[in-house]
Design a protein around this motif. Sequence first.
Motif, PDB file in Angstrom:
ATOM      1  N   HIS A 114     -40.971  25.820 -30.953  1.00 24.13           N
ATOM      2  CA  HIS A 114     -42.102  25.042 -30.822  1.00 24.13           C
ATOM      3  C   HIS A 114     -42.494  23.391 -30.418  1.00 24.13           C
ATOM      4  CE1 HIS A 114     -41.604  28.273 -34.512  1.00 24.13           C
ATOM      5  NE2 HIS A 114     -40.610  27.775 -34.769  1.00 24.13           N
ATOM      6  N   HIS A 115     -43.346  23.833 -30.418  1.00 26.40           N
ATOM      7  CA  HIS A 115     -44.771  22.445 -29.457  1.00 26.40           C
ATOM      8  C   HIS A 115     -45.246  21.859 -30.530  1.00 26.40           C
ATOM      9  CE1 HIS A 115     -46.948  20.367 -26.469  1.00 26.40           C
ATOM     10  NE2 HIS A 115     -45.921  20.060 -26.284  1.00 26.40           N
ATOM     11  N   GLY A 116     -45.550  20.743 -30.902  1.00 32.29           N
ATOM     12  CA  GLY A 116     -46.457  20.146 -32.125  1.00 32.29           C
ATOM     13  C   GLY A 116     -46.409  19.271 -32.134  1.00 32.29           C
ATOM     14  N   ARG A 117     -46.952  18.505 -33.134  1.00 34.08           N
ATOM     15  CA  ARG A 117     -46.998  17.129 -33.500  1.00 34.08           C
ATOM     16  C   ARG A 117     -46.558  16.976 -34.712  1.00 34.08           C
ATOM     17  NH1 ARG A 117     -52.203  15.119 -31.470  1.00 34.08           N
ATOM     18  NH2 ARG A 117     -53.210  16.614 -32.882  1.00 34.08           N
ATOM     19  N   GLY A 118     -44.871  16.378 -35.596  1.00 36.45           N
ATOM     20  CA  GLY A 118     -44.578  16.672 -36.476  1.00 36.45           C
ATOM     21  C   GLY A 118     -44.654  16.442 -37.529  1.00 36.45           C
ATOM     22  N   TRP A 119     -46.386  14.949 -38.015  1.00 38.85           N
ATOM     23  CA  TRP A 119     -47.174  15.324 -38.676  1.00 38.85           C
ATOM     24  C   TRP A 119     -47.721  16.181 -39.127  1.00 38.85           C
ATOM     25  CZ3 TRP A 119     -47.565  12.027 -34.453  1.00 38.85           C
ATOM     26  CH2 TRP A 119     -49.126  12.286 -34.065  1.00 38.85           C
ATOM     27  N   GLU A 120     -48.198  17.186 -38.676  1.00 37.72           N
ATOM     28  CA  GLU A 120     -49.200  18.375 -38.747  1.00 37.72           C
ATOM     29  C   GLU A 120     -48.214  19.170 -39.119  1.00 37.72           C
ATOM     30  OE1 GLU A 120     -51.156  18.946 -34.647  1.00 37.72           O
ATOM     31  OE2 GLU A 120     -52.479  17.359 -35.074  1.00 37.72           O
ATOM     32  N   GLY A 121     -46.737  19.782 -39.343  1.00 38.20           N
ATOM     33  CA  GLY A 121     -46.499  20.481 -40.319  1.00 38.20           C
ATOM     34  C   GLY A 121     -45.626  21.515 -38.728  1.00 38.20           C
ATOM     35  N   GLN A 122     -44.899  22.113 -38.945  1.00 34.86           N
ATOM     36  CA  GLN A 122     -44.675  23.287 -37.984  1.00 34.86           C
ATOM     37  C   GLN A 122     -45.301  24.512 -37.641  1.00 34.86           C
ATOM     38  OE1 GLN A 122     -40.599  25.149 -39.072  1.00 34.86           O
ATOM     39  NE2 GLN A 122     -40.544  26.166 -37.282  1.00 34.86           N
ATOM     40  N   SER A 123     -45.842  24.263 -35.699  1.00 39.70           N
ATOM     41  CA  SER A 123     -46.414  24.978 -35.743  1.00 39.70           C
ATOM     42  C   SER A 123     -46.095  26.599 -35.090  1.00 39.70           C
ATOM     43  CB  SER A 123     -46.765  23.963 -34.146  1.00 39.70           C
ATOM     44  OG  SER A 123     -45.875  23.612 -33.096  1.00 39.70           O
ATOM     45  N   PRO A 124     -46.850  27.100 -34.696  1.00 43.41           N
ATOM     46  CA  PRO A 124     -46.467  28.854 -34.055  1.00 43.41           C
ATOM     47  C   PRO A 124     -45.069  28.461 -32.971  1.00 43.41           C
ATOM     48  CG  PRO A 124     -48.725  28.359 -34.628  1.00 43.41           C
ATOM     49  CD  PRO A 124     -48.405  27.149 -34.258  1.00 43.41           C
ATOM     50  N   ALA A 125     -44.170  29.315 -32.886  1.00 42.03           N
ATOM     51  CA  ALA A 125     -43.333  29.715 -31.677  1.00 42.03           C
ATOM     52  C   ALA A 125     -43.912  30.060 -30.340  1.00 42.03           C
ATOM     53  CB  ALA A 125     -42.226  29.888 -31.915  1.00 42.03           C
ATOM     54  N   ARG A 126     -43.816  28.639 -29.714  1.00 43.65           N
ATOM     55  CA  ARG A 126     -44.123  28.995 -28.280  1.00 43.65           C
ATOM     56  C   ARG A 126     -43.072  30.249 -27.771  1.00 43.65           C
ATOM     57  NH1 ARG A 126     -47.317  25.667 -25.260  1.00 43.65           N
ATOM     58  NH2 ARG A 126     -46.649  27.031 -23.078  1.00 43.65           N
ATOM     59  N   TRP A 127     -42.010  29.637 -27.979  1.00 37.27           N
ATOM     60  CA  TRP A 127     -41.271  31.144 -27.303  1.00 37.27           C
ATOM     61  C   TRP A 127     -39.951  31.704 -28.548  1.00 37.27           C
ATOM     62  CZ3 TRP A 127     -35.902  31.564 -25.837  1.00 37.27           C
ATOM     63  CH2 TRP A 127     -35.342  32.545 -24.805  1.00 37.27           C
ATOM     64  N   SER A 128     -39.997  32.750 -28.583  1.00 37.75           N
ATOM     65  CA  SER A 128     -38.767  33.065 -29.361  1.00 37.75           C
ATOM     66  C   SER A 128     -37.823  34.136 -28.352  1.00 37.75           C
ATOM     67  CB  SER A 128     -39.362  33.588 -30.648  1.00 37.75           C
ATOM     68  OG  SER A 128     -40.366  34.543 -30.771  1.00 37.75           O
ATOM     69  N   CYS A 129     -36.870  34.504 -29.015  1.00 36.06           N
ATOM     70  CA  CYS A 129     -35.928  35.225 -28.654  1.00 36.06           C
ATOM     71  C   CYS A 129     -35.386  35.921 -29.738  1.00 36.06           C
ATOM     72  CB  CYS A 129     -34.696  35.000 -27.871  1.00 36.06           C
ATOM     73  SG  CYS A 129     -34.423  36.046 -26.541  1.00 36.06           S
TER      74      CYS A 129
END
Length: 134
Positions: A114-129
Motif C-alpha cells: 500500500h502507498h498512502g499517508r498513515g493518518w488517512e487510513g489504509q489506502s487501496p493496494a498498489r500491488w498485490s500477489c
Amino acid sequence: MKKITFLCMASALLTACVSTPKPTELPKGTYSYTVDTPCAENLTLKVGESISVQFYDNSGSTGYSWSVVGAKNFDVTEAYVPMLPTDMPVPGSGQDKTFAFTAKATGTDQIAIHHGRGWEGQSPARWSCKVTIH
C-alpha cells in the motif's frame, strides 16, 4: 526444396530472436516486479525463493509511505536501490526502493503493498500477489 528449408530455418531463427521470457521467469527462483507490473497468476514458490518489488519512495518529504500487508509466510526486507556515482541526490527528492519477500513457510499467502499517508487510513493496494509456497 532448398527454398522451403531456408524459409523454415529463417522463420525459426527470427522467432527465437524476438521471443522474450516472461518477467516472472528469472533464474534461481527469483521473481522481480515493479509496483506497475502485475503479479503472475497462480505464482508458486519453494521455501527459500524470493519475490522483489521495486518502487519509487519519497516518503521523507511527501508524507506518503509504503507498507506491506500480509506476507506472513515471508521474511520481508527493504532496501534502497544503489544510486550511480554520477547521480546527484536533490534535497527533497526520493529514490528507488525494493521490498524483498523470501518464502520461509509452506502455505498460501497474500502480499499487498500500500502507498498512502498513515493518518488517512489504509489506502487501496498498489500491488498485490497471491502466492502458494511448497
